[in-house]
Design a protein around this motif. Structure first.
Motif, PDB file in Angstrom:
ATOM      1  N   THR A  12      25.867  73.641  33.085  1.00 16.10           N
ATOM      2  CA  THR A  12      25.181  72.858  32.031  1.00 16.10           C
ATOM      3  C   THR A  12      23.822  72.460  32.433  1.00 16.10           C
ATOM      4  OG1 THR A  12      25.961  70.732  32.272  1.00 16.10           O
ATOM      5  CG2 THR A  12      27.212  72.099  30.991  1.00 16.10           C
ATOM      6  N   ARG A  13      22.951  71.756  31.589  1.00 18.43           N
ATOM      7  CA  ARG A  13      21.760  71.508  32.285  1.00 18.43           C
ATOM      8  C   ARG A  13      21.914  70.243  33.168  1.00 18.43           C
ATOM      9  NH1 ARG A  13      16.763  72.965  30.282  1.00 18.43           N
ATOM     10  NH2 ARG A  13      16.956  74.503  28.424  1.00 18.43           N
ATOM     11  N   SER A  14      23.228  69.390  33.007  1.00 20.05           N
ATOM     12  CA  SER A  14      23.143  68.175  33.762  1.00 20.05           C
ATOM     13  C   SER A  14      23.803  68.799  35.226  1.00 20.05           C
ATOM     14  CB  SER A  14      23.666  67.286  33.219  1.00 20.05           C
ATOM     15  OG  SER A  14      24.783  67.768  32.334  1.00 20.05           O
ATOM     16  N   GLY A  15      24.241  69.970  35.407  1.00 19.48           N
ATOM     17  CA  GLY A  15      24.820  70.329  36.494  1.00 19.48           C
ATOM     18  C   GLY A  15      25.986  70.661  36.695  1.00 19.48           C
ATOM     19  N   ARG A  16      26.841  69.964  35.643  1.00 20.56           N
ATOM     20  CA  ARG A  16      28.365  70.094  35.841  1.00 20.56           C
ATOM     21  C   ARG A  16      28.983  71.695  35.259  1.00 20.56           C
ATOM     22  NH1 ARG A  16      29.839  65.752  32.446  1.00 20.56           N
ATOM     23  NH2 ARG A  16      31.985  66.360  32.800  1.00 20.56           N
ATOM     24  N   PRO A  17      29.819  72.083  36.049  1.00 15.48           N
ATOM     25  CA  PRO A  17      30.461  73.503  35.481  1.00 15.48           C
ATOM     26  C   PRO A  17      30.754  73.391  33.947  1.00 15.48           C
ATOM     27  CG  PRO A  17      31.941  72.574  37.230  1.00 15.48           C
ATOM     28  CD  PRO A  17      30.777  71.751  37.044  1.00 15.48           C
ATOM     29  N   VAL A  18      30.436  74.442  33.248  1.00 13.35           N
ATOM     30  CA  VAL A  18      30.543  74.494  31.849  1.00 13.35           C
ATOM     31  C   VAL A  18      32.395  74.462  31.390  1.00 13.35           C
ATOM     32  CG1 VAL A  18      30.561  75.870  29.815  1.00 13.35           C
ATOM     33  CG2 VAL A  18      28.223  75.666  31.173  1.00 13.35           C
ATOM     34  N   ALA A  19      32.760  75.294  32.478  1.00 11.20           N
ATOM     35  CA  ALA A  19      34.339  75.140  32.213  1.00 11.20           C
ATOM     36  C   ALA A  19      35.145  73.867  32.448  1.00 11.20           C
ATOM     37  CB  ALA A  19      34.827  76.409  33.219  1.00 11.20           C
ATOM     38  N   GLU A  20      34.540  73.172  33.223  1.00 10.50           N
ATOM     39  CA  GLU A  20      34.953  71.673  33.445  1.00 10.50           C
ATOM     40  C   GLU A  20      34.668  70.867  32.220  1.00 10.50           C
ATOM     41  OE1 GLU A  20      33.801  69.662  36.673  1.00 10.50           O
ATOM     42  OE2 GLU A  20      33.500  67.781  35.687  1.00 10.50           O
ATOM     43  N   VAL A  21      33.593  70.949  31.753  1.00  8.27           N
ATOM     44  CA  VAL A  21      33.048  70.064  30.486  1.00  8.27           C
ATOM     45  C   VAL A  21      33.697  70.452  29.258  1.00  8.27           C
ATOM     46  CG1 VAL A  21      31.189  69.964  28.929  1.00  8.27           C
ATOM     47  CG2 VAL A  21      30.763  69.743  31.282  1.00  8.27           C
ATOM     48  N   LEU A  22      34.143  71.754  28.945  1.00  7.32           N
ATOM     49  CA  LEU A  22      34.868  72.358  27.889  1.00  7.32           C
ATOM     50  C   LEU A  22      36.344  71.866  28.127  1.00  7.32           C
ATOM     51  CD1 LEU A  22      33.562  76.125  27.179  1.00  7.32           C
ATOM     52  CD2 LEU A  22      32.969  73.874  26.073  1.00  7.32           C
ATOM     53  N   TRP A  23      36.883  71.800  29.198  1.00  2.00           N
ATOM     54  CA  TRP A  23      38.178  71.412  29.286  1.00  2.00           C
ATOM     55  C   TRP A  23      38.225  69.906  29.104  1.00  2.00           C
ATOM     56  CZ3 TRP A  23      42.573  73.796  29.489  1.00  2.00           C
ATOM     57  CH2 TRP A  23      43.762  72.775  29.941  1.00  2.00           C
ATOM     58  N   LYS A  24      37.669  69.060  29.346  1.00  3.93           N
ATOM     59  CA  LYS A  24      37.431  67.754  29.189  1.00  3.93           C
ATOM     60  C   LYS A  24      37.196  67.452  27.604  1.00  3.93           C
ATOM     61  CE  LYS A  24      35.918  64.434  31.947  1.00  3.93           C
ATOM     62  NZ  LYS A  24      34.911  64.009  32.924  1.00  3.93           N
ATOM     63  N   GLY A  25      36.269  68.472  27.048  1.00  2.00           N
ATOM     64  CA  GLY A  25      36.010  67.941  25.731  1.00  2.00           C
ATOM     65  C   GLY A  25      37.218  68.445  24.855  1.00  2.00           C
ATOM     66  N   MET A  26      38.093  69.089  25.128  1.00  2.00           N
ATOM     67  CA  MET A  26      39.056  69.638  24.527  1.00  2.00           C
ATOM     68  C   MET A  26      39.916  68.519  24.015  1.00  2.00           C
ATOM     69  SD  MET A  26      40.703  73.544  25.048  1.00  2.00           S
ATOM     70  CE  MET A  26      42.010  72.910  25.904  1.00  2.00           C
ATOM     71  N   GLY A  27      40.346  67.765  24.693  1.00  2.00           N
ATOM     72  CA  GLY A  27      41.214  66.588  24.500  1.00  2.00           C
ATOM     73  C   GLY A  27      40.979  65.664  23.240  1.00  2.00           C
ATOM     74  N   PRO A  28      40.034  65.385  23.171  1.00  2.00           N
ATOM     75  CA  PRO A  28      39.452  64.278  22.074  1.00  2.00           C
ATOM     76  C   PRO A  28      39.215  65.184  20.901  1.00  2.00           C
ATOM     77  CG  PRO A  28      38.067  63.926  23.916  1.00  2.00           C
ATOM     78  CD  PRO A  28      38.922  65.178  24.351  1.00  2.00           C
ATOM     79  N   SER A  29      38.783  66.488  20.934  1.00  3.90           N
ATOM     80  CA  SER A  29      38.825  67.349  19.720  1.00  3.90           C
ATOM     81  C   SER A  29      40.129  67.466  19.143  1.00  3.90           C
ATOM     82  CB  SER A  29      38.328  68.763  20.153  1.00  3.90           C
ATOM     83  OG  SER A  29      36.823  68.485  19.854  1.00  3.90           O
ATOM     84  N   LEU A  30      41.091  67.796  20.093  1.00  2.87           N
ATOM     85  CA  LEU A  30      42.497  68.265  19.361  1.00  2.87           C
ATOM     86  C   LEU A  30      42.984  66.713  18.883  1.00  2.87           C
ATOM     87  CD1 LEU A  30      44.209  70.662  21.772  1.00  2.87           C
ATOM     88  CD2 LEU A  30      43.411  71.031  19.653  1.00  2.87           C
ATOM     89  N   ALA A  31      42.814  65.847  19.649  1.00  2.00           N
ATOM     90  CA  ALA A  31      43.352  64.393  19.304  1.00  2.00           C
ATOM     91  C   ALA A  31      42.897  64.249  17.736  1.00  2.00           C
ATOM     92  CB  ALA A  31      43.084  63.250  20.200  1.00  2.00           C
ATOM     93  N   LEU A  32      41.857  64.409  17.422  1.00  2.00           N
ATOM     94  CA  LEU A  32      41.468  64.427  16.064  1.00  2.00           C
ATOM     95  C   LEU A  32      41.760  65.577  15.091  1.00  2.00           C
ATOM     96  CD1 LEU A  32      39.773  63.240  13.730  1.00  2.00           C
ATOM     97  CD2 LEU A  32      37.736  64.365  14.592  1.00  2.00           C
ATOM     98  N   ALA A  33      41.425  66.750  15.674  1.00  2.00           N
ATOM     99  CA  ALA A  33      41.793  67.667  14.701  1.00  2.00           C
ATOM    100  C   ALA A  33      43.396  68.043  14.396  1.00  2.00           C
ATOM    101  CB  ALA A  33      41.286  69.061  15.275  1.00  2.00           C
ATOM    102  N   LEU A  34      44.024  67.872  15.332  1.00  2.00           N
ATOM    103  CA  LEU A  34      45.452  68.220  15.174  1.00  2.00           C
ATOM    104  C   LEU A  34      46.243  67.218  14.044  1.00  2.00           C
ATOM    105  CD1 LEU A  34      46.628  70.645  16.118  1.00  2.00           C
ATOM    106  CD2 LEU A  34      47.653  69.479  17.967  1.00  2.00           C
ATOM    107  N   PRO A  35      46.337  65.902  14.205  1.00  2.00           N
ATOM    108  CA  PRO A  35      46.958  65.403  13.203  1.00  2.00           C
ATOM    109  C   PRO A  35      46.054  65.276  11.792  1.00  2.00           C
ATOM    110  CG  PRO A  35      46.156  63.929  15.326  1.00  2.00           C
ATOM    111  CD  PRO A  35      45.626  65.311  15.501  1.00  2.00           C
ATOM    112  N   ALA A  36      44.479  65.768  11.728  1.00  2.00           N
ATOM    113  CA  ALA A  36      43.909  65.512  10.567  1.00  2.00           C
ATOM    114  C   ALA A  36      44.413  66.830   9.708  1.00  2.00           C
ATOM    115  CB  ALA A  36      42.469  65.791  10.891  1.00  2.00           C
ATOM    116  N   PHE A  37      44.660  68.002  10.713  1.00  2.00           N
ATOM    117  CA  PHE A  37      45.077  69.229  10.012  1.00  2.00           C
ATOM    118  C   PHE A  37      46.449  69.149   9.435  1.00  2.00           C
ATOM    119  CE2 PHE A  37      45.190  73.517   9.627  1.00  2.00           C
ATOM    120  CZ  PHE A  37      46.116  74.175  10.019  1.00  2.00           C
ATOM    121  N   LEU A  38      47.431  68.345  10.173  1.00  2.00           N
ATOM    122  CA  LEU A  38      48.505  68.558   9.733  1.00  2.00           C
ATOM    123  C   LEU A  38      48.791  67.449   8.572  1.00  2.00           C
ATOM    124  CD1 LEU A  38      50.381  67.899  12.986  1.00  2.00           C
ATOM    125  CD2 LEU A  38      50.832  69.830  11.488  1.00  2.00           C
TER     126      LEU A  38
END
Lengths: 355, 488
Positions: free
Chosen positions: B259-285
């Motif tokens: 990314t622009r700030s220097g961290r590998p994109v794969a790591e950033v995406l992996w960390k972002g998945m948690g909060p996304s799922l925490a919101l999306a999964l219960p809301a979807f159900l």
């Protein structure tokens, strides 16, 4: 297509007819928008509101709708008057000076309030209505044309043509629409060749806002044709081996004639139905794109810009909610009318799809 | 069925290639590879580092001249900081611009001279000036490199010093002559002149011939680099196809870049998945359960005012714009009445209170469309013949609805649910950015405002892959659940 029957069916549903009238009224306003709201009305006018004698005392020149003020004399908009340019606090407005009653002109002056820049919200929204129609019609037209041609070709010719078009459809459908739009717009935004083409047509650098808007609309049109194409292709496949097509072939008609004179009219109802739905979708897309900040110039008075600007306005003290309310209401009316009318249209055009 | 699945799996790589091709095309049309290198290596990286990285990624090829230059820079024969590396494409661009601007100027000269042409001419002159500056800068850099190579760095330095001293001597001489004509300060001027001359003569004696060599070399360079076309390129871009192949091989190794700030994109995406799922999964159900409930309600009470209410409410909620609803909801429920926190996120169990309002808004936003869809499906089923048979058999209404209609209407619903799952991981772009939840949606909106192409590309590719897999899964499930369907 028995159009007389369609219109008779449509007229039977009163709600749909009412919505149709609303749509026609909106179109009228959209066409007359430039006449009703001149450019001067949209100019930013910061400063104390010059309505009452010596100003309203509100250093903030923006205020809620007239009727809201008239019916809520205890509202903080009266007491929080702000400071004038010397830093002195403006005095609270006396009861006698509150001339916002029904009889006074102030009540009607700003039916939807006056936003941050001193522009009447209603004026801005009427201009936005004109833009909303452009935003609704242009991409839908483009995508309808592309989808029809692709669908006809894929369904009629089959084989390799169908495979290629099917591949293209799969690829476009796999990419999430919002991300595809964003990627496309960023790629095309600064392209030199396109800028030069626009200059040739007469939209030079000074009309940057319109140019960017047209670019965004074309991009939306070019990326959202897949759904309609699938429907058209299915329908064409059904019609391909009907007797009337066989008869046309026996009479010696070429492929083009069969496609556009015989099959297309029988498939066209899908295009009309999708048109109404896609109109609303396109306007909604524009709101999202304005919110994300891609492609739409903030100087254009579209509804999306009003809504995304409202995000900061809501956090003021006291909060400025009336531009958002006005834009949401108008957008709601337009979407509802198109949805209901589209529903009735679908029922009238294709009884098989009736629900 | 196996044949169908295998065939679909066989098609998938081609479609994936198409998707990757489109994203690659869109992202490289407007950005130069140098910009990509800057994103990867940071703004402070030198041109040399950027080009080395580009070469490793297959974007450029060194020419012989370039290789020789790089070797010279490594051994110290050429100064790394000041030696410019010339890209063939850039040089051609400068020359083409120059020709085009000249042609435009000539065209303007040929027309009548009025105010309009004068204004256009001044704009054109600005552009010509900018272009000339670029070209002259490149020529100067090429000349300097040539001189350093001819005289070696050390000699070049000394010769330059000599030239400076020679200039100082000439200056002192002219000062002396001026003093003599003015008859003022002649003595000091003569002393300065003598000192400068002595210094110069000593230096010349130490390194004889260096200055002459420099002058000869300069004359040679002037002849060699008369125009920008004479400058030899050190590198050129590879073909777009090669760039694409390298990009694909990177993707296959799951290397999405930084990314622009220097961290590998794969790591950033992996960390972002948690909060996304925490919101999306219960809301979807939650939203699907509620929509199912109301759909059944509509089927149970069809043609009564309850059904009409449901239809009206779903169409009305569908027509209100989502963004406006979120804004109003956030303002009224969180800011004004303080039922929920306005925004923010916490890890662990504390996140529940931050996710309540977004989940609620998600349910309200998706209510309209889902209830409408469910209602249509269930009413379709209720009109079928087997329902009439069940009623004729004497089953009570509840059994007919909850055992037969419900099960059969699940078929299209399941396919819709399976296809909706990949969208969950991207999270709702709008919800997350309004409520400050650090999920993938928030990340994507951030990346858009920062023009961080690597993240957007990675999210698009992952989204496409999961969408295709979900489609295949839903096809298979449909065939498994509905015995009338035979795949293949």
């Amino acid at each position: 297509m028995p159009w007389k029957d369609v219109i008779k069916q449509l007229l039977k549903r009163r709600l749909a007819m009412f919505c149709g009238v609303v749509i026609v009224l909106c179109m009228l306003f959209a066409v007359l928008a430039r006449v009703l709201v001149k450019d001067a009305d949209l100019a930013s006018r910061p400063g104390v509101d010059e309505v009452a004698e010596g100003g309203t005392g509100m250093e903030r020149y923006y205020h809620p709708p007239g009727w809201f003020l008239a019916f809520s004399p205890e509202h903080e908009h009266w007491t929080k008057t702000g400071t004038d340019k010397n830093g002195k606090k403006n005095p609270a407005i006396a009861m006698e000076a509150r001339s916002w009653g029904l009889a006074d002109g102030n009540f009607w002056r700003f039916p939807m309030g006056c936003d941050i820049e001193g522009v009447s919200v209603l004026a801005k929204l009427i201009r936005g209505l004109e833009l909303a129609f452009i935003i609704g019609i242009v991409p839908t037209l483009i995508s309808a044309v592309i989808a029809t041609i692709m669908g006809l070709a894929a369904g009629y010719f089959g084989g390799l043509v169908d495979d290629i078009i099917g591949f293209l459809m799969s690829v476009l459908a796999s990419i999430p629409l919002l991300l595809l739009l964003i990627a496309f717009i960023q790629a095309v935004k600064d392209s030199e060749a396109i800028a030069r083409w626009f200059e040739g047509v007469g939209l030079g650098d000074d009309k940057k806002a319109v140019r960017n808007l047209l670019l965004v609309l074309v991009v939306i049109g070019v990326t959202t044709w897949v759904g309609l194409c699938r429907l058209v292709r299915g329908e064409v496949i059904k019609h391909k081996n009907r007797e009337y097509v066989q008869a046309a072939r026996a009479l010696g008609c070429g492929h083009g004639r069969i496609l556009f004179q015989h099959i297309l009219p029988n498939v066209f109802h899908l295009v009309i139905i999708t048109f109404t739905l896609a109109f609303v979708g396109s306007v909604g897309l524009e709101v999202f794109l304005s919110f994300v900040g891609i492609g739409i110039d903030p100087t254009l008075p579209t509804w999306g810009q009003v809504i995304s600007a409202a995000r900061n306005e809501l956090q003021r003290d006291p909060s400025v909610w009336w531009p958002l309310a006005g834009a949401t209401t108008l957008l709601f009316v337009l979407s509802l009318s198109f949805s209901l009318f589209g529903d009735a249209l679908r029922d009238a055009l294709d009884p098989k799809l009736r629900t | 069925m196996l044949a169908y699945v295998l065939r679909k799996l066989l098609y998938m790589p081609f479609i994936l290639l198409g998707v990757v091709g489109i994203t690659f095309m869109l992202f490289t049309i407007s950005t130069r590879p140098e910009a990509l290198a800057k994103i990867q290596l940071g703004e402070k990286s030198t041109a040399r580092q950027q080009y080395q990285w580009l070469e490793s990624k297959g974007y450029i090829n060194w020419t012989e001249r370039g290789l020789a230059k790089m070797k010279a820079m490594e051994t110290g024969a050429l100064p790394t900081r000041t030696t410019q590396l010339f890209n063939a494409a850039l040089l051609e661009e400068f020359a083409a611009d120059r020709d085009r601007l000249e042609a435009e100027m000539k065209d303007l000269d040929g027309r009548d001279q009025n105010d309009e042409t004068k204004a256009a001419k001044s704009v054109l002159e600005d552009r010509i000036f900018k272009n000339k500056t670029l070209i002259n800068g490149a020529l100067k850099s090429a000349t300097t490199t040539f001189l350093i190579e001819k005289l070696t760095l050390e000699t070049y330095g000394k010769a330059n010093a000599l030239a400076a001293q020679e200039a100082a001597v000439a200056e002192a001489k002219s000062a002396l002559e001026e003093a003599e004509t003015k008859k003022d300060g002649v003595e000091e001027a003569r002393k300065d002149y003598e000192a400068a001359k002595k210094q110069f003569d000593d230096a010349m004696a130490a390194t004889p011939g260096a200055l002459q060599k420099l002058k000869d070399a300069k004359a040679e360079a002037a002849k060699k680099y008369a125009k920008i076309e004479d400058v030899e390129a050190d590198l050129r871009y590879t073909s777009r196809f090669t760039m694409f192949l390298h990009y694909v091989s990177d993707l296959l190794r799951m290397d999405f870049g930084d990314t622009r700030s220097g961290r590998p994109v794969a790591e950033v995406l992996w960390k972002g998945m948690g909060p996304s799922l925490a919101l999306a999964l219960p809301a979807f159900l939650l939203s699907e359960l509620i929509a199912l409930f109301f759909g059944l309600l509509a089927a149970m009470y069809r043609k009564t005012p309850m059904d009409a209410t449901l239809v009206i409410s779903s169409i009305v909620l569908m027509s209100v714009n989502g963004i406006a609803m979120i804004m109003f909801g956030q303002k009224m429920l969180a800011a004004d009445w303080n039922y929920f926190p306005i925004s923010g996120f916490a890890s662990g169990f504390g996140m529940v209170r931050y996710l309540m309002l977004p989940a609620l808004l998600y349910v309200v936003l998706s209510y309209g469309e889902h209830v409408r869809f469910n209602r249509i499906i269930m009413l379709d089923e209720v009109g079928q013949d087997y329902v009439r048979t069940a009623r004729a058999k004497g089953l009570n209404e509840n059994t007919v609805l909850f055992k037969h209609v419900f099960r059969n209407s699940l078929i299209p619903l399941i396919t819709r649910w399976v296809v909706a799952v990949p969208a969950l991981y991207t999270g709702s772009l709008i919800l997350e950015s309004f409520f400050g939840i650090p999920g993938l949606g928030y990340l994507t909106v951030d990346a858009i405002s920062n023009s961080d192409g690597n993240i957007i590309r990675a999210v698009v590719v992952i989204g496409a892959v999961s969408f295709m897999l979900a489609n295949l899964l839903s096809d298979v499930l449909y065939a498994l659940v509905d015995p009338r369907i035979r795949l293949g």
